[in-house]
Design an enzyme around this catalytic site. Structure first.
Site, PDB file in Angstrom:
ATOM      1  N   TYR A   1       1.273  -1.702   0.084  1.00 17.50           N
ATOM      2  CA  TYR A   1      -0.026  -0.163  -0.016  1.00 17.50           C
ATOM      3  C   TYR A   1       0.794   0.870   0.028  1.00 17.50           C
ATOM      4  O   TYR A   1       1.262   1.908   0.695  1.00 17.50           O
ATOM      5  CB  TYR A   1      -1.391  -0.332   1.100  1.00 17.50           C
TER       6      TYR A   1
ATOM      7  N   ASP B   1      -1.901  -1.328  -3.933  1.00 12.70           N
ATOM      8  CA  ASP B   1      -2.678   0.044  -4.597  1.00 12.70           C
ATOM      9  C   ASP B   1      -0.950   0.669  -4.809  1.00 12.70           C
ATOM     10  O   ASP B   1      -0.686   2.214  -3.972  1.00 12.70           O
ATOM     11  CB  ASP B   1      -3.406   0.452  -3.497  1.00 12.70           C
TER      12      ASP B   1
ATOM     13  N   HIS C   1     -12.242   2.176  -3.675  1.00 11.00           N
ATOM     14  CA  HIS C   1     -11.382   1.001  -5.095  1.00 11.00           C
ATOM     15  C   HIS C   1     -11.893  -0.039  -5.103  1.00 11.00           C
ATOM     16  O   HIS C   1     -13.292  -0.780  -5.097  1.00 11.00           O
ATOM     17  CB  HIS C   1     -10.277   0.599  -4.320  1.00 11.00           C
TER      18      HIS C   1
END
Length: 564
Positions: free
Chosen positions: A146, A187, A351
């Site tokens: 992330y 991500d 998302h």
């Protein structure tokens, strides 16, 4: 094998048990980002899931922030697992750590490495699969990340983000150079191309970004895979054109059709073989380069986004960005990756998931690595529960043997018990005596139900002088209050109900109706400025429709008006 990556935006926000949720994703390895859960908040229903092994990385900076988690089915149980990009404990591979750090310690200080890793942004798992062509087991390392967001108002976070990118690239290349295949998923927090952004700026300004320059450097040929398309023996290349879908199937097999002459077919096959060998050499020489699996299969698909601003309802108009990726090293992608898709139909976060289909046969480990959450003290059976402190322990033979071996202790304990019993009995008797004395000294004894009935014979004695003085004082106070009270118009009480209602409507006015936006002639929405500055706390009216591109008539118009 199927792999899914998804920024879940809070793992505890899911409704219901997690197992049906994981089963519904239909994947063998599931990588979550932004779990927003700390180690003291994780519960057994999230950590111990039947049929899965879980691996968490928690944020140590603050609660409800960052965090990643990887769930692996039993058929993909990893052999090794590690939290963070750098192992400060310096564990060996026998203890479950994944080695090969490259020159991380020389590029960055220990303080900087710890500062990056303590935000809980990385979990690494190492798996094995069988390669039928090579007839041997191969290693696959999945790096679930992330990546930080670069706040434009905080330049130190931009430096932090670039340091994270450099650490990630260094660690991935070190594992790759050791003979492992590597997948980076999660991500990435950067839209690579203009096609990956709903409303890109000027082309020169868009690509003049250090994050996009970093992605150009880590990706094969800066993301242009036209020379590698026909090498993938597992895929069907699909190209999407603007306005309609033009599907072109690029077969991995060579065209066996002839035009009547054998010489043309021989020349074409020789040219194809020569081109294939050149491209394979390019792929081997760029082993440290990664491939964006989605853009490899769909290089021209527009409006393929994975993240939207839900505060402005941008998902309704598909006004978003593509910042979630599955990146595989070029050799692994060419040989094993079959397809990659974005799943915008799955809701539950700002998302959406990204799913890759990989043509490998996984080999599960017989035992989960030490990093697995089931070995945590909270779930390993070593931590006592609160109820255990209040429950009576069962006697065992070992306790009896100890009592027999130490007669002195038994005599002392028995004497202590008798003394305590005597003290308790004496204290109880003394308390009873005190209660009896207090009850006898009371003026009137309370009997059954006398509390709820009036005793006519006994009248309370009241001091008449005090009561008269009090009544006189209250009368004088009431007269003073009446003098200051406004005089009520008697004609008002004789008015009709409609006149009364109109009067109160004029006095108690409700909120003013919102203005109509000029773009759609619809009532506007009242918002409040929450950004720090001179307008903090002020209210304004804007169009209530979701954000979208300027060319979209269904999107929010540019109406704006301060509330007066």
């Amino acid at each position: 094998m199927k792999l899914v990556t998804w920024n879940i935006n809070g793992l505890r926000s899911m409704k219901g048990p997690i197992k049906p949720f994981l089963d519904g994703l239909d994947a063998d390895i599931i990588c979550f980002q932004e779990t927003k859960i700390t180690k003291d908040q994780i519960e057994s229903d999230l950590a111990l899931v039947d049929g899965y092994s879980s691996y968490f990385s928690f944020s140590q900076t603050r609660q409800g922030y960052s965090g990643v988690a990887t769930y692996c089915k039993a058929n993909t149980t990893p052999f090794l697992a590690q939290e963070g990009l750098f192992d400060f404990a310096e564990k060996s591979a026998g203890n479950g750590a994944i080695m090969h750090y490259g020159d991380l310690s020389s590029k960055f200080s220990q303080e900087r490495l710890y500062e990056v890793d303590k935000e809980g942004r990385t979990i690494i798992t190492q798996h094995e699969f069988y390669d039928s062509a090579k007839k041997r087991n191969e290693k696959l390392t999945v790096i679930n990340v992330y990546c930080p967001r670069a706040d434009p108002e905080k330049p130190e976070r931009q430096i932090f983000k670039m340091d994270f990118y450099k650490m990630l690239e260094t660690r991935a290349n070190a594992i790759l150079n050791s003979g492992n295949h590597v997948i980076i998923c999660g991500d990435i927090n950067t839209s690579h191309r203009r096609i990956d952004h709903c409303d890109p700026n000027d082309p020169e300004l868009f690509y003049d970004n250090p994050c996009r320059e970093w992605m150009d450097g880590i990706l094969y040929n800066k993301g242009d895979y036209s020379a590698l398309i026909h090498l993938n023996s597992n895929s069907i290349q699909t190209e999407f054109c603007e306005g309609f879908e033009n599907i072109k199937n690029v077969s991995c097999e060579k065209d066996s059709s002839t035009d009547g002459t054998e010489s043309n077919t021989e020349e074409s096959t020789q040219q194809n073989l020569k081109q294939d060998s050149e491209n394979i050499d390019i792929c081997n020489n760029n082993r440290a380069k990664f491939i964006d699996t989605f853009r490899y299969f769909f290089p021209h698909r527009k409006n393929a986004f994975t993240c939207w601003n839900t505060m402005k309802s941008c998902r309704e108009t598909n006004y978003g960005t593509r910042i979630d990726y599955i990146l595989a090293n070029s050799e692994f992608h060419i040989n094993y990756v079959k397809n990659c898709e974005i799943l915008p139909e799955i809701h539950g976060s700002d998302h959406c998931p990204v799913k890759a289909d990989i043509n490998v046969t996984m080999i599960p480990a017989s035992k989960c690595p030490p990093c697995c959450t089931k070995y945590m003290t909270e779930f390993g059976g070593r931590q006592q529960t609160l109820s255990s402190f209040f429950s009576q322990k069962a006697k065992s033979k070992y306790d009896d043997e100890q009592l027999c071996q130490s007669p002195v202790k038994t005599v002392v304990s028995s004497s202590l018990k008798t003394s305590t019993q005597k003290l308790s009995k004496s204290s109880v008797s003394n308390s009873k005596k005190r209660k009896h004395e207090n009850s006898s000294n009371t003026v009137s004894k309370q009997t059954k139900l006398h509390f709820f009935t009036k005793n006519k014979s006994s009248k309370p004695k009241v001091n008449m002088e005090i009561n008269t003085k009090k009544s006189a004082n209250t009368l004088s106070l009431s007269q003073e209050k009446l003098e200051f009270m406004p005089k009520i118009d008697k004609s008002f009480t004789t008015k009709s109900s409609s006149e009364v209602s109109n009067f109160w409507k004029s006095v108690l006015k409700g909120p003013e109706p919102p203005p109509l936006c000029k773009g759609h002639n619809e009532p506007c929405f009242l918002r409040t400025v929450k950004k720090e500055g001179p307008n903090l706390g002020k209210q304004f009216y804007c169009c209530r429709r979701p954000d979208g591109h300027k060319t979209n008539p269904e999107a929010r118009c540019s109406f704006f008006q301060w509330k007066t």
